[in-house]
Design an enzyme around this catalytic site. Structure first.
Site, PDB file in Angstrom:
ATOM      1  N   GLU A  40      -4.929 -10.096   9.270  1.00 19.81           N
ATOM      2  CA  GLU A  40      -6.041  -9.919  10.202  1.00 19.81           C
ATOM      3  C   GLU A  40      -7.308 -10.333   9.457  1.00 19.81           C
ATOM      4  OE1 GLU A  40      -6.641  -5.960  11.758  1.00 19.81           O
ATOM      5  OE2 GLU A  40      -8.425  -6.617  12.867  1.00 19.81           O
ATOM      6  N   ARG A 271       5.191  -1.431   0.683  1.00 18.49           N
ATOM      7  CA  ARG A 271       3.866  -1.922   0.305  1.00 18.49           C
ATOM      8  C   ARG A 271       3.742  -1.919  -1.199  1.00 18.49           C
ATOM      9  NH1 ARG A 271      -0.047  -1.518   4.461  1.00 18.49           N
ATOM     10  NH2 ARG A 271      -1.874  -1.767   3.163  1.00 18.49           N
ATOM     11  N   LYS A 281      -8.378  -2.154   3.249  1.00 14.02           N
ATOM     12  CA  LYS A 281      -9.501  -3.035   3.583  1.00 14.02           C
ATOM     13  C   LYS A 281     -10.726  -2.241   4.014  1.00 14.02           C
ATOM     14  CE  LYS A 281      -6.976  -6.447   5.727  1.00 14.02           C
ATOM     15  NZ  LYS A 281      -6.810  -7.502   6.719  1.00 14.02           N
TER      16      LYS A 281
END
Ligand code: ATP
Ligand code: MG
Length: 576
Positions: A40, A271, A281
């Site tokens: 994104e 992850r 983020k």
């Protein structure tokens, strides 16, 4: 790298993802392997993304398939062109090439809209007029079922009319949403009539003002995968609970009409977490906007742009990801593994140079004033192919301030009054006198040299216990050296609630008065060198002729391991 992919099957058993893919191929379920990396564009990529990039592009390359770069640009309020550009740059820098396969979820807005109408027609979606608060309250909890919306049984025609008017811009943000009609009592919260479209009057970086309704992640992701013919949709474990929805939507939609050879399957992997690093983020954005760092590419940041600026070679990042491996369970990686990998690569390639970070003047009393001579320094102790370079010896030198102690403790073997040491590639020198200023501060050492020890060995076989780096004061070049320490002062930043309270006040040390060898003035941006005894360094983009700036990429030793009594190489997933 993808461009030169060989269509051969890699050795099996490397990790569970590669095993699944190999099996799909062996069984004929999949011909061409197609993966995607779907960022994104709401921030810069970080070291966690490197794991996903290496996996997605890596398996595509190994199985002779292809990997798409797809921007998941469905939330125009947070996404920016700057981020789109930075992401593309960083993926390329990491060594991967998507060729013609650059896509955006926004490329599919028209198709997604048509599919939303399809779900309304089939009675699988409805427009909900509840406020966001009402919807949240009716959602239930993990232990309690949700409640059906009063608008859930709306007629198809009314839903269609309202949805079209949502698109036409008749309603303000948040007034209505389109929801899938699944099961408000499902044990999986993602199946409790999830939102598919929300109203958002916002300008999109690519589609401008063409839309005022945008699909949610869940309604865009699997559908984009289907449109692009993705075979293996590899994502992190937090999406495991979304998988039933991913499959539900693909079951309901007429994706066979797309003409792709199969349908995408989602697989989850752990992850990447690294002790002491924050890879959210949201937090990274606040570090930048709150001026806690100098920007997204600040070398203290875990972003790929920051790592690049710090001097981390892309190959070291790829090697690190390989070492971490592809587990299915979440774990926390010891940052010493990253530093170890970094040193391992740089040690092989980086030429050796001398730099004095905190200079102390040395005067060689028995060396004639005005005289200089040229000595030879090897560029790499283990690699004669790297050759050598000339260095200058003269009456006035710089040595490292911390290599001198007036009253040395027992195990200090470097310079002190009366002590003889070796200057690397130079001579033996002996400290005769300490020169102090009015405040009692040591400002210089008066030493003598032994002309018979040229090159660093004494003909009479006498030994010294220390070899120091040094520079000739006449031709050393001043430089600023930036030494980076961990951005956070603890291995679990934010564990007490406020991650910003855990910032390390000493994360940046600027050594403004350093001195370096003259050859270092010609070094290109990002080119790695070892400053002997100090670590690996590279020029910063701020560096200018006459105002050199170097970044420390990594020190020579693992200070953390030393303090905790561990030995390198460190283990994976054993921190805390
Ligand atoms: P946020 O911080 O907002 O959760 P994100 O880091 O998930 O964002 P995306 O742009 O959605 O950012 O991530 C793109 C891809 O990178 C996703 O497939 C995601 O699973 C993967 N990814 C993100 N963080 C990590 C990580 N720490 N380790 C491995 N993969 C990651
Ligand atoms: Mg995400």
């Amino acid at each position: 790298m993808v461009a030169e992919a060989a269509a051969e099957v890699p050795e099996g058993g490397r990790d569970f993802i590669r095993d699944i893919i190999a099996e799909d191929r062996a069984q004929g379920r999949v011909q061409t392997v197609v993966t995607r990396f779907p960022p994104e564009p709401n921030g810069y990529l970080h070291i966690g993304h490197a794991k996903s990039i290496c996996l997605n592009f890596g398996v595509a390359e190994e199985f002779g398939g292809r990997c798409h770069l797809r921007f998941d640009d469905t939330n125009p309020t947070k996404e920016e062109q700057e981020f789109i550009d930075a992401i593309a740059r960083d993926v390329r820098w990491l060594g991967f090439d998507w060729g013609d396969n650059l896509f955006h979820a926004s490329d599919y807005f028209e198709q997604l809209y048509a599919w939303a109408e399809h779900l309304i027609q089939t009675g699988d979606a409805y427009v909900d007029d509840q406020s966001p608060d009402e919807m949240r309250a009716a959602r239930g909890t993990l232990t309690e079922p949700g409640r059906n919306s009063p608008w859930r049984e709306r007629a198809v025609a009314e839903n269609l009319d309202l949805f079209r008017r949502m698109r036409a811009g008749e309603f303000p943000n948040g007034a209505r949403v389109l929801r899938a009609k699944i099961d408000m009592a499902s044990g999986n919260m993602n199946l409790r009539d999830p939102a598919l479209y929300r109203i958002l009057h916002a300008t999109h970086p690519r589609t401008g003002d063409a839309w005022c309704i945008y699909p949610t992640y869940d309604f865009a992701h699997g559908q984009s995968d289907a449109i692009e013919g993705i075979t293996h949709s590899l994502c992190t474990l937090e999406f495991e609970d979304h998988k039933p929805l991913y499959d539900w939507l693909l079951d309901k939609l007429p994706i066979a009409a797309l003409g792709q050879p199969g349908r995408p399957r989602q697989y989850e992997f752990a992850r990447l977490n690294i002790a002491g690093l924050v890879l959210s983020k949201r937090v990274l954005t606040r570090l930048v906007s709150g001026l806690h760092v100098r920007g997204w590419d600040d070398p203290r940041m875990p972003t790929l742009a920051g790592l690049r600026r710090r001097g981390v070679p892309p190959g070291a990042l790829r090697e690190f990801v390989k070492k971490v491996g592809m587990a299915r369970a979440n774990s926390v990686v010891d940052p010493a593994l990253f530093d170890f990998t970094l040193r391992e690569g740089l040690n092989r390639t980086a030429p050796r140079r001398m730099a004095v970070l905190r200079p102390l003047r040395v005067i060689i009393e028995n060396y004639p004033e005005g005289q200089t001579e040229t000595l030879t320094a090897a560029n790499h102790p283990d690699d004669p192919d790297q050759g050598s370079r000339p260095i200058t010896f003269s009456r006035e030198l710089w040595v490292e301030r911390e290599d001198f102690m007036e009253e040395p403790p027992k195990k200090f073997f470097r310079l002190s009054p009366g002590r003889e040491v070796r200057l690397r590639y130079g001579y033996f020198i002996t400290c005769r006198e300490v020169v102090k200023d009015a405040a009692g501060e040591v400002v210089a050492l008066r030493c003598t040299y032994d002309p018979a020890t040229k090159g660093g060995t004494a003909p009479d076989g006498r030994k010294v216990q220390a070899t120091l780096h040094w520079l000739s004061a006449a031709d050393a070049v001043p430089a600023e050296v930036r030494v980076y320490n961990p951005l956070f002062a603890r291995p679990d930043p934010g564990a007490d609630g406020d991650v910003f309270a855990d910032l390390n006040p000493d994360s940046l040390e600027v050594l403004a008065g350093a001195m370096v060898e003259p050859v270092l003035a010609g070094l290109a941006e990002g080119e790695a060198v070892q400053f002997e005894r100090q670590g690996y360094f590279c020029p910063d983009p701020d560096s200018r002729p006459g105002a050199l700036v170097f970044n420390r990429t990594v020190g020579l030793r693992d200070t953390w391991a030393k303090e905790s009594g561990r030995n390198a190489p460190p283990a994976v997933g054993k921190v805390r």
